[in-house]
Design a protein around this motif. Structure first.
Motif, PDB file in Angstrom:
ATOM      1  N   ASP A  33       0.866  -1.176   0.000  1.00 18.56           N
ATOM      2  CA  ASP A  33       0.000   0.000   0.000  1.00 18.56           C
ATOM      3  C   ASP A  33       0.904   1.229   0.000  1.00 18.56           C
ATOM      4  OD1 ASP A  33      -2.876  -1.003   2.054  1.00 18.56           O
ATOM      5  OD2 ASP A  33      -1.937  -1.903   0.290  1.00 18.56           O
ATOM      6  N   ILE A  51      -3.366   4.192  -1.476  1.00 16.70           N
ATOM      7  CA  ILE A  51      -3.857   3.283  -2.504  1.00 16.70           C
ATOM      8  C   ILE A  51      -3.293   1.900  -2.205  1.00 16.70           C
ATOM      9  CG2 ILE A  51      -1.973   3.929  -4.105  1.00 16.70           C
ATOM     10  CD1 ILE A  51      -4.052   3.489  -6.390  1.00 16.70           C
ATOM     11  N   GLY A  55      -5.440  -1.305  -5.831  1.00 16.58           N
ATOM     12  CA  GLY A  55      -5.998  -0.101  -6.415  1.00 16.58           C
ATOM     13  C   GLY A  55      -7.108   0.574  -5.629  1.00 16.58           C
ATOM     14  N   SER A  56      -7.469   0.032  -4.482  1.00 16.43           N
ATOM     15  CA  SER A  56      -8.472   0.712  -3.652  1.00 16.43           C
ATOM     16  C   SER A  56      -7.875   1.966  -3.049  1.00 16.43           C
ATOM     17  CB  SER A  56      -8.944  -0.223  -2.537  1.00 16.43           C
ATOM     18  OG  SER A  56      -9.555  -1.379  -3.077  1.00 16.43           O
ATOM     19  N   THR A  57      -8.695   3.004  -2.951  1.00 17.44           N
ATOM     20  CA  THR A  57      -8.184   4.291  -2.489  1.00 17.44           C
ATOM     21  C   THR A  57      -8.956   4.802  -1.278  1.00 17.44           C
ATOM     22  OG1 THR A  57      -9.625   5.482  -4.026  1.00 17.44           O
ATOM     23  CG2 THR A  57      -7.404   4.948  -4.792  1.00 17.44           C
ATOM     24  N   THR A  68      -6.723  12.960  -6.213  1.00 20.34           N
ATOM     25  CA  THR A  68      -6.856  11.596  -6.722  1.00 20.34           C
ATOM     26  C   THR A  68      -5.492  10.924  -6.718  1.00 20.34           C
ATOM     27  OG1 THR A  68      -8.688  12.230  -8.174  1.00 20.34           O
ATOM     28  CG2 THR A  68      -7.597  10.135  -8.630  1.00 20.34           C
ATOM     29  N   SER A  70      -3.154   7.606  -7.636  1.00 20.39           N
ATOM     30  CA  SER A  70      -3.116   6.496  -8.594  1.00 20.39           C
ATOM     31  C   SER A  70      -1.715   5.904  -8.583  1.00 20.39           C
ATOM     32  CB  SER A  70      -3.494   6.969 -10.000  1.00 20.39           C
ATOM     33  OG  SER A  70      -2.605   7.965 -10.458  1.00 20.39           O
ATOM     34  N   ARG A  71      -1.584   4.765  -9.234  1.00 17.40           N
ATOM     35  CA  ARG A  71      -0.279   4.113  -9.278  1.00 17.40           C
ATOM     36  C   ARG A  71      -0.123   3.372 -10.598  1.00 17.40           C
ATOM     37  NH1 ARG A  71      -0.178   0.258  -4.280  1.00 17.40           N
ATOM     38  NH2 ARG A  71       1.871  -0.324  -5.115  1.00 17.40           N
TER      39      ARG A  71
END
Length: 114
Positions: A33, A51, A55-57, A68, A70-71
C-alpha cells in the motif's frame, strides 16, 4: 528496501492544480500500500491519500473530491492529482508505504497562494 523520490510540486494560485509523481525503487513496490503524506508548516505529518496494491483508495476528509491518488506498478510510480487547491494545502508532500517504513524521500514543496 523501497526508496522514494517525489517531484511535481510548485507554487500555484488557489483553485489551481498540480500533479505530483513518486518514483520508487525496489522490487516490493507493487505489493505495498502506498500513501501520500504532507507536512504543513508548524504541524505534524499526516497521511492524506492511500492506494492499496489492488488499487483501492482512501482519502482524508479535507481532500476528498479534490485529490486523486493512482499508481502504475509497471513503472514503480505513484501519482497525486490535486485540483481546486487551497492555501491550507500548502505543505511538503511525501510518498511512502502504508504503514511507513524505512527512510523518507526529500519531499516536494507545494505552495498555494490566496
Amino acid at each position: 528496501q523501497v526508496r522514494f523520490v517525489e517531484s511535481g510540486g510548485g507554487l500555484v494560485q488557489a483553485g489551481g492544480s498540480l500533479r505530483l509523481s513518486c518514483a520508487a525503487s525496489g522490487s516490493t513496490f507493487s505489493i505495498r500500500d502506498i500513501g501520500w503524506y504532507r507536512l504543513p508548516p508548524g504541524k505534524q505529518r499526516e497521511l492524506v491519500a492511500r492506494i492499496s496494491s489492488g488499487g483501492s483508495t482512501n482519502y482524508v476528509d479535507s481532500v476528498k473530491g479534490r485529490f486523486t491518488i493512482s499508481r502504475d506498478n509497471a513503472k514503480n510510480t505513484a501519482y497525486l492529482q490535486m485540483n481546486s487547491l487551497k492555501p491550507e494545502d500548502t505543505a511538503v508532500y511525501y510518498c511512502q508505504g502504508v504503514p511507513a517504513s524505512g527512510s523518507w524521500g526529500q519531499g516536494t514543496q507545494v505552495t498555494v497562494s490566496s
